[in-house]
Design a protein around this motif. Structure first.
Motif, mmCIF file in Angstrom:
data_model
loop_
_atom_site.group_PDB
_atom_site.id
_atom_site.type_symbol
_atom_site.label_atom_id
_atom_site.label_comp_id
_atom_site.label_asym_id
_atom_site.label_seq_id
_atom_site.Cartn_x
_atom_site.Cartn_y
_atom_site.Cartn_z
ATOM 1 N N ILE A 20 5.919 7.511 4.279
ATOM 2 C CA ILE A 20 5.878 6.521 2.932
ATOM 3 C C ILE A 20 6.005 7.048 1.838
ATOM 4 O O ILE A 20 5.175 8.012 1.564
ATOM 5 C CB ILE A 20 4.651 5.672 3.210
ATOM 6 C CG1 ILE A 20 4.179 5.032 4.527
ATOM 7 C CG2 ILE A 20 4.194 4.679 1.971
ATOM 8 C CD1 ILE A 20 5.321 3.801 4.659
ATOM 9 N N GLU A 33 8.440 2.962 -6.403
ATOM 10 C CA GLU A 33 9.112 1.506 -6.411
ATOM 11 C C GLU A 33 10.728 1.724 -6.595
ATOM 12 O O GLU A 33 10.843 2.624 -7.434
ATOM 13 C CB GLU A 33 8.362 0.766 -7.276
ATOM 14 C CG GLU A 33 9.228 -0.566 -7.227
ATOM 15 C CD GLU A 33 8.381 -1.693 -8.207
ATOM 16 O OE1 GLU A 33 7.560 -1.421 -8.812
ATOM 17 O OE2 GLU A 33 8.675 -2.707 -8.146
ATOM 18 N N HIS A 43 6.137 -3.005 5.121
ATOM 19 C CA HIS A 43 5.331 -2.117 4.586
ATOM 20 C C HIS A 43 3.782 -2.028 4.850
ATOM 21 O O HIS A 43 3.255 -3.112 5.219
ATOM 22 C CB HIS A 43 5.314 -2.095 2.992
ATOM 23 C CG HIS A 43 5.174 -1.057 2.254
ATOM 24 N ND1 HIS A 43 3.674 -0.454 2.286
ATOM 25 C CD2 HIS A 43 5.887 0.083 1.613
ATOM 26 C CE1 HIS A 43 3.874 0.577 1.392
ATOM 27 N NE2 HIS A 43 4.987 0.943 1.024
ATOM 28 N N LYS A 77 6.166 -6.770 0.024
ATOM 29 C CA LYS A 77 6.258 -5.503 -0.297
ATOM 30 C C LYS A 77 7.075 -4.945 0.770
ATOM 31 O O LYS A 77 6.582 -5.023 1.882
ATOM 32 C CB LYS A 77 4.923 -4.795 -0.671
ATOM 33 C CG LYS A 77 5.239 -3.175 -0.878
ATOM 34 C CD LYS A 77 4.145 -2.544 -1.233
ATOM 35 C CE LYS A 77 4.257 -1.300 -1.922
ATOM 36 N NZ LYS A 77 3.013 -0.567 -2.459
ATOM 37 N N ASN A 78 8.221 -4.485 0.457
ATOM 38 C CA ASN A 78 9.331 -4.046 1.741
ATOM 39 C C ASN A 78 9.484 -2.474 1.666
ATOM 40 O O ASN A 78 9.599 -1.779 0.648
ATOM 41 C CB ASN A 78 10.504 -4.849 1.729
ATOM 42 C CG ASN A 78 10.766 -6.032 2.155
ATOM 43 O OD1 ASN A 78 9.931 -6.361 3.346
ATOM 44 N ND2 ASN A 78 11.303 -7.207 1.592
ATOM 45 N N LEU A 79 9.583 -1.970 2.658
ATOM 46 C CA LEU A 79 9.605 -0.571 3.195
ATOM 47 C C LEU A 79 11.348 -0.271 3.333
ATOM 48 O O LEU A 79 11.740 -0.993 4.137
ATOM 49 C CB LEU A 79 8.769 -0.068 4.549
ATOM 50 C CG LEU A 79 8.842 1.345 4.927
ATOM 51 C CD1 LEU A 79 8.469 2.149 3.651
ATOM 52 C CD2 LEU A 79 8.274 1.485 6.150
ATOM 53 N N ARG A 80 11.801 0.434 2.502
ATOM 54 C CA ARG A 80 12.883 1.026 2.677
ATOM 55 C C ARG A 80 13.209 2.176 3.744
ATOM 56 O O ARG A 80 12.020 2.843 4.380
ATOM 57 C CB ARG A 80 13.542 1.600 1.286
ATOM 58 C CG ARG A 80 13.985 0.616 0.436
ATOM 59 C CD ARG A 80 13.851 1.302 -1.113
ATOM 60 N NE ARG A 80 14.731 2.519 -0.980
ATOM 61 C CZ ARG A 80 15.926 2.431 -1.507
ATOM 62 N NH1 ARG A 80 16.462 1.234 -2.087
ATOM 63 N NH2 ARG A 80 16.779 3.645 -1.455
ATOM 64 N N TYR A 111 9.624 1.818 -1.753
ATOM 65 C CA TYR A 111 9.366 0.151 -1.461
ATOM 66 C C TYR A 111 10.102 -0.486 -2.516
ATOM 67 O O TYR A 111 10.346 0.044 -3.629
ATOM 68 C CB TYR A 111 7.933 0.054 -1.532
ATOM 69 C CG TYR A 111 7.072 0.438 -2.527
ATOM 70 C CD1 TYR A 111 6.559 1.308 -2.982
ATOM 71 C CD2 TYR A 111 7.078 -0.844 -3.744
ATOM 72 C CE1 TYR A 111 5.811 1.712 -4.200
ATOM 73 C CE2 TYR A 111 6.138 -0.542 -5.032
ATOM 74 C CZ TYR A 111 5.714 0.766 -5.248
ATOM 75 O OH TYR A 111 4.953 1.004 -6.479
ATOM 76 N N TRP A 119 9.585 -4.838 -4.075
ATOM 77 C CA TRP A 119 9.085 -5.966 -4.174
ATOM 78 C C TRP A 119 10.115 -7.030 -4.157
ATOM 79 O O TRP A 119 11.154 -7.015 -4.900
ATOM 80 C CB TRP A 119 8.134 -6.330 -5.328
ATOM 81 C CG TRP A 119 6.765 -5.644 -5.033
ATOM 82 C CD1 TRP A 119 6.533 -4.464 -5.435
ATOM 83 C CD2 TRP A 119 5.746 -6.256 -4.520
ATOM 84 N NE1 TRP A 119 5.030 -4.150 -4.991
ATOM 85 C CE2 TRP A 119 4.739 -5.240 -4.351
ATOM 86 C CE3 TRP A 119 5.432 -7.500 -3.847
ATOM 87 C CZ2 TRP A 119 3.259 -5.533 -3.829
ATOM 88 C CZ3 TRP A 119 4.144 -7.845 -3.254
ATOM 89 C CH2 TRP A 119 3.313 -6.886 -3.264
#
Ligand SMILES: Cc1cc2nc3c(=O)[nH]c(=O)nc-3n(C[C@H](O)[C@H](O)[C@H](O)COP(=O)(O)O)c2cc1C
Length: 153
Positions: free
Chosen positions: A26, A30, A77, A103-106, A111, A113
């Motif tokens: 993580i 952003e 996320h 909120k999305n995790l790449r 991340y 939104w």
């Protein structure tokens, strides 16, 4: 690079609803949602990705080949509370449209939104899957959601 350039980095164990888990890196940084783009994906009734548009590929940092056939939870996320997705699934499984801020995790750990709208796809009275269309969220809605999700975790 210093921490100020990249945001802090940590390894977090993510446990999914179906019992699988993975350790994800993580990065507290952003990636702003691009102006004028729609991020679109489709899934089968279980949430396995069957279609991803180019904006989804670009923002997730995965290749299309990596995304197709994978569970949509790959984007989850650890800052997202489980209850948000319980609400999503209850709504769409009952045939209704769901809207919310996610909120999305790449793949690279950063991340982004989104303001997501998920709709059930019904063909001849039968549920064949779901479509999610994401738009750019306002800064104030992101701040509100951050505060709300913090209290729900
Ligand atoms: C069409 C569709 C789109 C979805 N999009 C996302 C998404 O962008 N990010 C995300 O974390 N979960 C998304 N989900 C929810 C995941 O399927 C999953 O429920 C969620 O990531 C939480 O994981 P868990 O159920 O294993 O706890 C989507 C589900 C559907 C049906």
């Amino acid at each position: 690079m210093s921490e100020q350039d990249t945001g802090s980095v940590s390894d977090v164990l993510i446990k999914y609803y179906d019992g699988t888990e993975r350790t994800a890196t993580i990065v507290d940084e952003e990636v702003p949602y691009p102006d004028g783009k729609l991020i679109v994906s489709r899934t089968d009734p279980q949430g396995i990705i069957t279609h991803a548009n180019q904006a989804f590929v670009d923002m997730s940092a995965y290749t299309r080949e990596e995304l197709i056939g994978t569970n949509h939870y790959i984007l989850r996320h650890p800052d997202m509370p489980a209850v948000a997705f319980q609400g999503l699934w209850e709504t769409i499984e009952s045939g209704k449209k769901w809207q919310g801020y996610v909120k999305n995790l790449r793949k690279d750990g950063k991340y982004y939104w989104v303001k997501a709208t998920v709709i059930p796809n019904i063909r001849n009275g039968k549920l064949v899957g779901y479509t999610s269309v994401r738009r750019k969220p306002s800064r104030s809605k992101i701040r509100e959601s951050e505060a709300l999700y913090e209290t729900l975790k």
